[in-house]
Design a protein around this motif. Sequence first.
Motif, PDB file in Angstrom:
ATOM      1  N   ARG A 144      47.169 -22.290 -21.194  1.00 46.81           N
ATOM      2  CA  ARG A 144      47.444 -23.725 -21.100  1.00 46.81           C
ATOM      3  C   ARG A 144      48.782 -24.107 -21.723  1.00 46.81           C
ATOM      4  NH1 ARG A 144      41.463 -26.519 -22.139  1.00 46.81           N
ATOM      5  NH2 ARG A 144      40.309 -25.177 -20.676  1.00 46.81           N
ATOM      6  N   LYS A 145      49.115 -23.491 -22.856  1.00 49.98           N
ATOM      7  CA  LYS A 145      50.384 -23.812 -23.511  1.00 49.98           C
ATOM      8  C   LYS A 145      51.567 -23.429 -22.626  1.00 49.98           C
ATOM      9  CE  LYS A 145      53.136 -22.850 -27.681  1.00 49.98           C
ATOM     10  NZ  LYS A 145      53.193 -22.086 -28.961  1.00 49.98           N
ATOM     11  N   ALA A 146      51.533 -22.239 -22.034  1.00 52.17           N
ATOM     12  CA  ALA A 146      52.627 -21.805 -21.160  1.00 52.17           C
ATOM     13  C   ALA A 146      52.732 -22.692 -19.930  1.00 52.17           C
ATOM     14  CB  ALA A 146      52.429 -20.348 -20.740  1.00 52.17           C
ATOM     15  N   GLN A 147      51.594 -23.123 -19.405  1.00 48.21           N
ATOM     16  CA  GLN A 147      51.620 -24.022 -18.254  1.00 48.21           C
ATOM     17  C   GLN A 147      52.249 -25.360 -18.623  1.00 48.21           C
ATOM     18  OE1 GLN A 147      47.926 -24.240 -15.929  1.00 48.21           O
ATOM     19  NE2 GLN A 147      47.242 -22.370 -16.920  1.00 48.21           N
ATOM     20  N   GLN A 148      51.880 -25.895 -19.776  1.00 43.72           N
ATOM     21  CA  GLN A 148      52.336 -27.218 -20.170  1.00 43.72           C
ATOM     22  C   GLN A 148      53.780 -27.228 -20.647  1.00 43.72           C
ATOM     23  OE1 GLN A 148      49.381 -28.191 -23.114  1.00 43.72           O
ATOM     24  NE2 GLN A 148      47.751 -28.425 -21.583  1.00 43.72           N
ATOM     25  N   GLN A 149      54.171 -26.216 -21.417  1.00 43.29           N
ATOM     26  CA  GLN A 149      55.498 -26.241 -22.041  1.00 43.29           C
ATOM     27  C   GLN A 149      56.568 -25.498 -21.249  1.00 43.29           C
ATOM     28  OE1 GLN A 149      55.475 -25.286 -26.233  1.00 43.29           O
ATOM     29  NE2 GLN A 149      53.704 -26.573 -26.651  1.00 43.29           N
ATOM     30  N   LEU A 150      56.180 -24.454 -20.532  1.00 44.14           N
ATOM     31  CA  LEU A 150      57.154 -23.687 -19.746  1.00 44.14           C
ATOM     32  C   LEU A 150      57.083 -24.004 -18.259  1.00 44.14           C
ATOM     33  CD1 LEU A 150      56.853 -20.107 -21.337  1.00 44.14           C
ATOM     34  CD2 LEU A 150      58.556 -21.871 -21.827  1.00 44.14           C
TER      35      LEU A 150
END
Length: 284
Positions: free
Chosen positions: A262-268
Amino acid sequence: MRIAVTGSSGKLGRATIERLTADGHSVLGLDLNPAPHGGLFTRVDFTDYGQTLDTLLGVTARHSGLDAVVHLAAIPVNGLVPDATTFHNNMTVSFNVLFAAHRAGIRRIVSASSITAMGFPFEEPPPALPVDESYTAANNTYGLTKVLEETLAGQLVRWDPELSITALRFTNIVAPEDYGTFARAGEPTYRRDLLGSYIDARDGGLAVALALANGKPGLEVYNIAAPESGNSIPSAELAERWFPGTPVADDLGEFESLMSTRKAQQQLGFRAEHAWRDEYRPEG
């Protein structure tokens, strides 16, 4: 950008160079052996700090300065050599590359971390599912080097407020020819040690490209996996089977990977482009 990729002959290294080259970057492969795809290449022994620093400062007929380094070089798994050799090699190589890049004034680094830095093979339950970047645990010597490499990066960015290091915790990397193993996707134990996760090598290259484009000063750590698991069994059922009693997110998707992306989807803005359900071709 002018980018050097260490470990350029490996599965992820080859896919990364192909992606960065397609994106218009000038890419130099660095490894002990050239990759079959060709391209600019320099042979470097990264256990030798002198070779490493000299290479990142400049190589005649290759480059006179770099904008970024992608560090992928390592003994890739436990078992290929004795455990102490894995540790000493990988820790030395990573120190040499990261410290030499710092000394050379290169302020954008993407480094391969691993699911082994977050509990693999998960003989003890993680604190919650899906497992995110807040959990760090090493259970073998390969994972221990990854935890220490992240720690090293966290200190180096303190020394230089302009330095950006992005550590990508890759899970099992799958090449196009590897999808035959997904014939086992319906087995309850399949990919259990990997939390059901996988990542296509081409999507690994995409993640590197996004990390280079979006890197900001400081250290950031991202899990890199396909957003859906490599299993055909619903993820909530697998979570209860594998880790009974472990808290599970209320909004867990039906087949969402238990290694959170989820973090990679949201931030990257990372969205994997290759899924096993599309790539797997049953025999016959």
